[in-house]
Design a protein around this motif. Structure first.
Motif, PDB file in Angstrom:
ATOM      1  N   UNK A   1       0.823  -1.211   0.000  1.00  0.00           N
ATOM      2  CA  UNK A   1       0.000   0.000   0.000  1.00  0.00           C
ATOM      3  C   UNK A   1       0.855   1.258   0.000  1.00  0.00           C
ATOM      4  N   UNK A   2       1.942   1.258   0.763  1.00  0.00           N
ATOM      5  CA  UNK A   2       2.833   2.420   0.788  1.00  0.00           C
ATOM      6  C   UNK A   2       3.400   2.702  -0.601  1.00  0.00           C
ATOM      7  N   UNK A   3       3.819   1.643  -1.284  1.00  0.00           N
ATOM      8  CA  UNK A   3       4.359   1.818  -2.633  1.00  0.00           C
ATOM      9  C   UNK A   3       3.262   2.229  -3.616  1.00  0.00           C
ATOM     10  N   UNK A   4       2.070   1.647  -3.478  1.00  0.00           N
ATOM     11  CA  UNK A   4       0.971   1.980  -4.393  1.00  0.00           C
ATOM     12  C   UNK A   4       0.587   3.449  -4.260  1.00  0.00           C
ATOM     13  N   UNK A   5       0.466   3.941  -3.027  1.00  0.00           N
ATOM     14  CA  UNK A   5       0.147   5.368  -2.815  1.00  0.00           C
ATOM     15  C   UNK A   5       1.269   6.235  -3.384  1.00  0.00           C
TER      16      UNK A   5
ATOM     17  N   UNK B   1       3.933   8.472   1.360  1.00  0.00           N
ATOM     18  CA  UNK B   1       4.323   7.077   1.606  1.00  0.00           C
ATOM     19  C   UNK B   1       3.903   6.619   2.996  1.00  0.00           C
ATOM     20  N   UNK B   2       3.959   7.513   3.985  1.00  0.00           N
ATOM     21  CA  UNK B   2       3.539   7.072   5.328  1.00  0.00           C
ATOM     22  C   UNK B   2       2.011   6.973   5.399  1.00  0.00           C
ATOM     23  N   UNK B   3       1.299   7.815   4.663  1.00  0.00           N
ATOM     24  CA  UNK B   3      -0.154   7.706   4.618  1.00  0.00           C
ATOM     25  C   UNK B   3      -0.554   6.407   3.930  1.00  0.00           C
ATOM     26  N   UNK B   4       0.171   6.040   2.875  1.00  0.00           N
ATOM     27  CA  UNK B   4      -0.098   4.777   2.194  1.00  0.00           C
ATOM     28  C   UNK B   4       0.146   3.584   3.089  1.00  0.00           C
ATOM     29  N   UNK B   5       1.202   3.645   3.887  1.00  0.00           N
ATOM     30  CA  UNK B   5       1.474   2.550   4.823  1.00  0.00           C
ATOM     31  C   UNK B   5       0.331   2.386   5.811  1.00  0.00           C
TER      32      UNK B   5
ATOM     33  N   UNK C   1      -4.034   2.759  -3.590  1.00  0.00           N
ATOM     34  CA  UNK C   1      -4.520   3.595  -4.687  1.00  0.00           C
ATOM     35  C   UNK C   1      -5.832   4.275  -4.318  1.00  0.00           C
ATOM     36  N   UNK C   2      -6.810   3.493  -3.808  1.00  0.00           N
ATOM     37  CA  UNK C   2      -8.136   4.063  -3.541  1.00  0.00           C
ATOM     38  C   UNK C   2      -8.121   5.042  -2.367  1.00  0.00           C
ATOM     39  N   UNK C   3      -7.307   4.773  -1.343  1.00  0.00           N
ATOM     40  CA  UNK C   3      -7.230   5.723  -0.233  1.00  0.00           C
ATOM     41  C   UNK C   3      -6.538   7.015  -0.662  1.00  0.00           C
ATOM     42  N   UNK C   4      -5.580   6.924  -1.569  1.00  0.00           N
ATOM     43  CA  UNK C   4      -4.978   8.141  -2.121  1.00  0.00           C
ATOM     44  C   UNK C   4      -6.034   8.980  -2.832  1.00  0.00           C
ATOM     45  N   UNK C   5      -6.829   8.337  -3.672  1.00  0.00           N
ATOM     46  CA  UNK C   5      -7.885   9.057  -4.390  1.00  0.00           C
ATOM     47  C   UNK C   5      -8.877   9.676  -3.417  1.00  0.00           C
ATOM     48  N   UNK C   6      -9.247   8.909  -2.391  1.00  0.00           N
ATOM     49  CA  UNK C   6     -10.226   9.398  -1.418  1.00  0.00           C
ATOM     50  C   UNK C   6      -9.692  10.573  -0.616  1.00  0.00           C
TER      51      UNK C   6
END
Length: 441
Positions: free
Chosen positions: A284-288, A304-308, A336-341
């Motif tokens: 998830x960290x890498x995807x974000x 990256x920390x938000x993705x983690x 990906x989806x949490x980044x968009x949100x």
């Protein structure tokens, strides 16, 4: 002749009776059924649960306190850290008094919806009382303490949605009421013998109970309180991302207690939950990071920390049900989806979810709950055999409805009692000095 025949018959009956009596005396007595073994404390499981409990407590203080504290403006850092610390103290006392009993005791005729009063103030629990005799064999005090750490971090997560704009007095009243009327019932529904758990809703470590619950409550708080003074025109960038990286790192390490500890035993499934947690978080960290790199042209530390954290959230309900490949999928989707949100949807609708409590925890919790239904592997956990996306949606919908309605009502009760926000001038000066009389030099 008849008399002689009757005499012979009588003698034969006597002989048979005597022989039967001797046979009964000679036959060994049937062995008695073995008595059920007395449950004995499992020291290995207990040691692991003591460790897990300390790890989960570390997630709130200092983990979440630093993670949130670094993302606010300097004039609000002490107030933000104070919220996590004060919530830890408040929830501990309320859990000891009422919360544990309402979540994990037998509610009798209303047990489908709420626990009972029998364990108020931990009445009846001794050092010899075991939780799940014959299964986990850990002290009930340890189980209650472990669950307390979940009850602590859930309301603390909500505070990220209204960071920099709630009065401290309002926060204390809101969090106390929310624990009793929102968290305890939902924990009982899923883990304490309530109707969601009985319906087959799968939540290994808190996708519904913790993350959807906190995320939806955070969104309601953000909408009811309104935007921060100057939102959209004033620079509200994080004042110290080093604090946030330290906090995120502590959350990551502590999450092994959160997820692997939820097995309540030191066994293979706990190991699988630990591996799944690591894989999903990294993915998830890498995807974000890559999503942000493509869209915003730079991979940020905050990203990256938000993705983690998004990965940690999404894998929470799935950690004890999916295999590592499933966890990898959960992580990529959540990143990906949490980044968009958190970055796009929030700005599209214009609500001020200060630190993305809903964007990460609410959305990530829903993603994890849904993918648990889709990816559960019976080879990892036999309970996954009955998993379905439909059942997971059932749990998600009930959690969202109760959380949203109850949170809305509690906010208006608090508003009537003490008000929710400081004055505009106090907010501009900063909550550190106006609420606590202190500043960071």
């Amino acid at each position: 002749m008849k008399t002689t025949g009757r005499a012979a018959a009588s003698l034969a009956l006597v002989a048979l009776s005597t022989a039967a009596a001797f046979a009964q005396e000679a036959a060994p007595a049937a062995p008695a059924a073995p008595a059920a073994p007395t449950p004995v404390l499992d020291t290995g499981n207990t040691a692991w649960m003591l460790t897990s409990t300390a790890l989960v407590l570390m997630m709130t203080i200092p983990g979440l306190a630093l993670f949130y504290g670094g993302m606010v403006r300097k004039k609000n850092v002490l107030a933000t850290i104070m919220q996590s610390f004060a919530i830890t103290c408040l929830v501990t006392v309320l859990w000891f008094m009422f919360g544990y009993s309402l979540a994990f005791s037998d509610g009798g005729g209303t047990n489908a919806y709420i626990g009972g009063f029998s364990k108020f103030f931990h009445h009846g629990i001794t050092t010899a009382t075991l939780w799940l005799p014959g299964v986990a064999n850990i002290p009930e005090f340890v189980f209650s303490m472990f669950q307390l750490t979940f009850a602590i971090i859930t309301p603390a997560l909500i505070a990220g949605a209204f960071a920099e704009r709630m009065k401290f007095s309002a926060l204390l009243i809101f969090m106390g009421l929310w624990l009793v009327f929102v968290y305890a019932p939902i924990a009982h529904w899923v883990w304490g013998g309530g109707f969601l758990g009985s319906a087959g809703v799968l939540d290994f470590a808190g996708g519904t109970v913790v993350h959807i619950n906190a995320g939806v409550a955070g969104l309601v708080c953000a909408l009811v309180l309104g935007k921060r003074e100057g939102y959209g025109t004033t620079n509200m960038a994080p004042h110290n991302l080093v604090y946030s990286v330290i906090g995120a790192s502590l959350l990551w390490v502590g999450w092994f207690g959160f997820n692997a500890g939820s097995e309540l035993a030191a066994d293979g499934l706990a190991g699988a939950a630990m591996m799944n947690t690591q894989v999903a978080t990294a993915a998830a960290a890498l995807a974000w990071m890559f999503a942000e790199w493509i869209v915003a042209k730079k991979p940020s530390v905050l990203g990256i920390i938000s993705g983690a954290v998004a990965g940690l959230v999404a894998v929470t309900p799935a950690s004890g049900f999916v295999n590592p490949t499933g966890a990898f999928i959960v992580g990529i989707v959540a990143g990906v989806l949490c980044y968009i949100s958190a970055v796009k949807v929030k700005h599209m609708f214009g609500y001020d979810d200060s630190l993305d409590a809903f964007g990460v925890h609410g959305v990530g919790g829903v993603i994890g709950a849904l993918l648990t239904g889709a990816l559960a592997d019976p080879a990892i956990n036999a309970l996954g055999k009955g998993a379905s996306v439909g059942t997971q949606i059932y749990g998600i919908v009930f959690t969202i409805l109760w959380t949203a309605i109850a949170t809305f009502v509690i906010l208006f009760i608090v508003k009537a009692l003490v008000g929710l926000r400081p004055s505009s001038q106090e907010e501009v000066e900063g909550l550190d000095v106006t609420q606590h009389g202190e500043v960071v030099p």
